[in-house]
Write a protein that holds these residues in place. Structure first.
Motif, short mmCIF file in Angstrom:
data_model
loop_
_atom_site.label_atom_id
_atom_site.label_comp_id
_atom_site.label_asym_id
_atom_site.label_seq_id
_atom_site.Cartn_x
_atom_site.Cartn_y
_atom_site.Cartn_z
N SER A 154 25.05 37.02 37.51
CA SER A 154 24.89 38.41 37.93
C SER A 154 23.87 39.16 37.09
CB SER A 154 26.24 39.13 37.84
OG SER A 154 26.72 39.10 36.52
N ALA A 208 34.45 40.79 39.20
CA ALA A 208 33.51 40.68 40.30
C ALA A 208 34.23 41.06 41.60
CB ALA A 208 32.96 39.26 40.40
N ARG A 209 33.46 41.35 42.63
CA ARG A 209 34.03 41.78 43.91
C ARG A 209 35.04 40.77 44.44
NH1 ARG A 209 30.60 45.65 46.60
NH2 ARG A 209 31.22 44.80 48.63
N ASP A 251 37.19 39.15 43.03
CA ASP A 251 38.46 39.15 42.31
C ASP A 251 39.47 40.14 42.89
OD1 ASP A 251 37.55 37.29 40.33
OD2 ASP A 251 36.46 38.94 39.37
N TYR A 252 39.08 40.91 43.88
CA TYR A 252 39.97 41.98 44.34
C TYR A 252 41.34 41.48 44.80
CZ TYR A 252 42.18 45.52 47.14
OH TYR A 252 43.12 46.39 47.66
N ARG A 265 40.93 48.70 47.63
CA ARG A 265 39.68 47.95 47.51
C ARG A 265 38.56 48.85 46.98
NH1 ARG A 265 37.51 43.28 49.33
NH2 ARG A 265 39.39 42.79 50.51
N LEU A 303 36.32 48.16 43.67
CA LEU A 303 34.88 47.96 43.74
C LEU A 303 34.14 48.97 42.86
CD1 LEU A 303 34.36 47.10 47.51
CD2 LEU A 303 34.59 45.56 45.56
N ARG A 304 34.67 50.19 42.77
CA ARG A 304 34.07 51.17 41.85
C ARG A 304 34.25 50.71 40.40
NH1 ARG A 304 35.97 54.65 45.80
NH2 ARG A 304 37.98 55.00 44.75
N VAL A 327 34.34 47.63 39.37
CA VAL A 327 33.36 46.56 39.16
C VAL A 327 31.98 47.15 38.92
CG1 VAL A 327 32.17 44.61 40.26
CG2 VAL A 327 34.66 44.84 40.46
N LYS A 328 31.61 48.15 39.71
CA LYS A 328 30.30 48.80 39.56
C LYS A 328 30.18 49.45 38.19
CE LYS A 328 27.47 52.54 41.41
NZ LYS A 328 27.42 53.67 42.35
#
Length: 199
Positions: free
Chosen positions: A11, A28-29, A31-32, A60, A64-65, A67-68
């Motif tokens: 990444s 990472a995405r 892993d959700y 979700r 994702l936020r 992760v960002k």
């Protein structure tokens, strides 16, 4: 195997840390689903040690936020977030953040961590924290790593002492945990402390 061995991820940011029982990498995405499943299955175990869970805590979008922000904070040297995985089967076990990085005259960071209920007291968190402490003192060049826990969290207190952290005091109403302001015990570990022998 040396704890804290670094390997760049595809990444473009982050590190993979290798322990005896676990390995760690940034979230990472993908892993959700396992992250949500483990957190929800461990609800009763975790809520007493964490800030109050909101209705959106495990959505979700929220993940994702996270992760960002983890990527942005990593790249700007503010915080280093990891998920913990078991080496033998890649099962997600929990997470650790080495955050609140303070440079300049401080060179300090603070630890936060959680583990899923089925994986507690199997040595995984001790192994994982050893990796992150080694990374903090080695790759990040920190002088001091801090941690805090609730006075009645004997498991966390014992873990920090085992790693070589020293109990340094008590902070009144330090964090709002499980819906109320609660005192915390404060711990510190210095790069010059002989902590590796204690793990």
């Amino acid at each position: 195997m040396l704890w804290g061995r670094r390997a760049l991820l595809p990444s473009g940011y982050g590190a993979r840390l290798e322990g005896r029982l676990v390995y760690l990498r940034p979230p990472a995405r993908v892993d959700y689903a396992p992250w949500r499943a483990l957190r929800e299955a461990s609800r009763e175990f975790l809520v007493r040690w964490e800030p109050t869970w909101t209705a959106e805590a495990h959505s979700r979008g929220t993940f994702l936020r996270r992760v960002k922000y983890a990527g942005e904070e990593w790249r700007t040297d503010q915080s280093y977030s990891f998920l913990i995985f078991r080496r033998e089967d890649d099962a997600l076990l929990g997470g650790i953040t080495l955050g609140q990085i303070r440079r300049g005259v401080a060179q300090t960071g603070s630890l936060g961590y959680w583990i899923g209920a089925p994986h507690a007291r199997h040595g995984y968190m001790s192994d994982a924290l050893g990796c992150v402490v080694s990374y903090g003192f080695g790759e990040l060049g920190l002088h001091r790593i801090e941690a805090a826990c609730l006075p009645h969290n004997e498991a966390s207190r014992g873990l920090l002492l085992k790693l070589g952290f020293r109990e340094e005091g008590r902070a009144r109403e330090y964090l709002r945990i499980d819906g109320r302001w609660q005192d915390h015990l404060l711990f510190g570990l210095l790069a010059g402390d002989n902590w590796r022998r204690r793990v």
